[in-house]
Design a protein around this motif. Structure first.
Motif, PDB file in Angstrom:
ATOM      1  N   ASN A 102      30.025  68.050  31.107  1.00  0.00           N
ATOM      2  CA  ASN A 102      30.145  67.284  29.867  1.00  0.00           C
ATOM      3  C   ASN A 102      31.408  66.435  29.837  1.00  0.00           C
ATOM      4  O   ASN A 102      31.394  65.297  29.342  1.00  0.00           O
ATOM      5  N   PHE A 103      32.506  66.950  30.349  1.00  0.00           N
ATOM      6  CA  PHE A 103      33.721  66.141  30.414  1.00  0.00           C
ATOM      7  C   PHE A 103      33.538  64.974  31.377  1.00  0.00           C
ATOM      8  O   PHE A 103      34.033  63.864  31.133  1.00  0.00           O
ATOM      9  N   SER A 104      32.837  65.202  32.487  1.00  0.00           N
ATOM     10  CA  SER A 104      32.567  64.119  33.436  1.00  0.00           C
ATOM     11  C   SER A 104      31.717  63.036  32.787  1.00  0.00           C
ATOM     12  O   SER A 104      31.929  61.839  33.014  1.00  0.00           O
ATOM     13  N   ARG A 105      30.767  63.455  31.973  1.00  0.00           N
ATOM     14  CA  ARG A 105      29.905  62.510  31.265  1.00  0.00           C
ATOM     15  C   ARG A 105      30.709  61.623  30.316  1.00  0.00           C
ATOM     16  O   ARG A 105      30.304  60.508  30.005  1.00  0.00           O
ATOM     17  N   ARG A 106      31.842  62.134  29.855  1.00  0.00           N
ATOM     18  CA  ARG A 106      32.710  61.383  28.946  1.00  0.00           C
ATOM     19  C   ARG A 106      33.720  60.510  29.686  1.00  0.00           C
ATOM     20  O   ARG A 106      34.596  59.918  29.077  1.00  0.00           O
ATOM     21  N   GLY A 107      33.608  60.456  30.999  1.00  0.00           N
ATOM     22  CA  GLY A 107      34.452  59.563  31.769  1.00  0.00           C
ATOM     23  C   GLY A 107      35.672  60.197  32.393  1.00  0.00           C
ATOM     24  O   GLY A 107      36.475  59.513  33.036  1.00  0.00           O
ATOM     25  N   TYR A 108      35.843  61.520  32.239  1.00  0.00           N
ATOM     26  CA  TYR A 108      36.963  62.209  32.870  1.00  0.00           C
ATOM     27  C   TYR A 108      36.588  62.610  34.297  1.00  0.00           C
ATOM     28  O   TYR A 108      35.429  62.875  34.586  1.00  0.00           O
ATOM     29  N   HIS A 109      37.610  62.656  35.154  1.00  0.00           N
ATOM     30  CA  HIS A 109      37.391  63.182  36.502  1.00  0.00           C
ATOM     31  C   HIS A 109      37.766  64.664  36.492  1.00  0.00           C
ATOM     32  O   HIS A 109      38.881  65.020  36.120  1.00  0.00           O
ATOM     33  N   CYS A 110      36.825  65.513  36.876  1.00  0.00           N
ATOM     34  CA  CYS A 110      37.000  66.959  36.718  1.00  0.00           C
ATOM     35  C   CYS A 110      36.957  67.683  38.058  1.00  0.00           C
ATOM     36  O   CYS A 110      36.411  67.188  39.043  1.00  0.00           O
ATOM     37  N   GLY A 111      37.530  68.863  38.056  1.00  0.00           N
ATOM     38  CA  GLY A 111      37.455  69.746  39.196  1.00  0.00           C
ATOM     39  C   GLY A 111      37.152  71.163  38.741  1.00  0.00           C
ATOM     40  O   GLY A 111      37.404  71.512  37.578  1.00  0.00           O
ATOM     41  N   ILE A 112      36.608  71.967  39.629  1.00  0.00           N
ATOM     42  CA  ILE A 112      36.363  73.386  39.353  1.00  0.00           C
ATOM     43  C   ILE A 112      36.964  74.205  40.479  1.00  0.00           C
ATOM     44  O   ILE A 112      36.593  74.054  41.648  1.00  0.00           O
TER      45      ILE A 112
END
Length: 273
Positions: free
Chosen positions: A59-69
């Protein structure tokens, strides 16, 4: 400091006055650029902690953020499967490179991306597991990640302590389910976070109910929820009450979690932002 103190803070969770809470924080890889670090925690296994981690990153990626796990659940890694990742993580003498997901290029580091076969068990003792989690922070090149989500192992043991002491966690989301027993165990995770001076952003209750496909009535399969009382007793908000959804389970099994678009975690996303 207690009379039984061994002066070895690395294996101790006591919050005594003589210790600096940040004294064991490890530096990330010198070329990493990481914004906020958010831990996803549960007091016990099987409540959907990894699923919540996957949904938050998506969901954060969908908002334009670059994410990692960062998959810190070394003995029960499920993150790669949900994203359909089959390639192995590559590296050199100084750096491990995370694998990126197909749709949103979420950076993922998990022990299953290093094992020859994803079904190979990790039969390691606690210190080795803790050292591996540290390496996922210090040796992995996290490339301009706005939010790094740490999928914590269940419980309050060795690895959870290693994460809280070694990685500068900005806040945690605690995942639970409706049973009274789980609510009691949630308290242990909350108190551990408080002992380590980690902010608790709120609670997410998974498997809260199942919705009848015909009349849309919400049926509490695991009993009436006590999440509001639990949250109130610890002074934190309820961020979501997620239903049992066969479509979500099917997406995880098929490796297509990035295509699942239900907005169950909108309040959690707002709290983290």
């Amino acid at each position: 400091m207690s009379d039984s103190c061994t002066h070895d803070c690395s294996s101790c969770s006591s919050n005594c006055a003589s210790r600096d809470p940040k004294s064991f924080i490890e530096a990330p890889h010198p070329n990493s650029k990481i914004g906020k670090v958010i831990g996803v925690v549960s007091g016990k296994g099987g409540v959907g902690k990894s699923m919540v981690t996957q949904l938050l990153a998506t969901n954060f990626s969908r908002r334009g953020y670059h994410c990692g796990i960062l998959d810190a659940d070394i003995t029960g890694p499920s993150i790669p499967k949900a994203f359909g990742l089959t390639e192995k993580a590559m590296g050199n003498e100084t750096t491990i490179f995370p694998v990126r997901t197909k749709k949103y290029e979420i950076e993922v580091m998990s022990i299953n991306l290093l094992l020859p076969d994803e079904t190979d068990p990790v039969v390691w003792r606690g210190p080795v597991i803790g050292g591996t989690v540290k390496q996922f922070w210090t040796d992995v090149l996290w490339d301009n990640v706005d939010y790094l989500f740490v999928d914590m192992p269940p419980g309050t043991g060795d690895v959870a302590l290693t994460v809280f002491q070694s990685i500068p966690v900005d806040g945690i989301v605690v995942v639970t389910s409706p049973q009274d027993l789980v609510s009691m165990i949630v308290g242990k995770a909350m108190k551990m976070a408080n002992m380590m001076n980690i902010p608790v952003l709120g609670l997410v209750e998974n498997m809260s109910y199942v919705e009848c496909p015909d009349c849309k009535k919400k049926i509490p399969v695991f009993g009436e929820s006590h999440i509001e009382e639990t949250a109130k007793s610890y002074g934190v908000p309820v961020l979501a009450q997620m239903p049992i959804n066969p479509s979500l389970a099917a997406a995880c099994d098929a490796g297509t979690i990035e295509n699942f678009e239900e907005e169950y975690l909108s309040a959690a996303i707002a709290a983290i932002e």
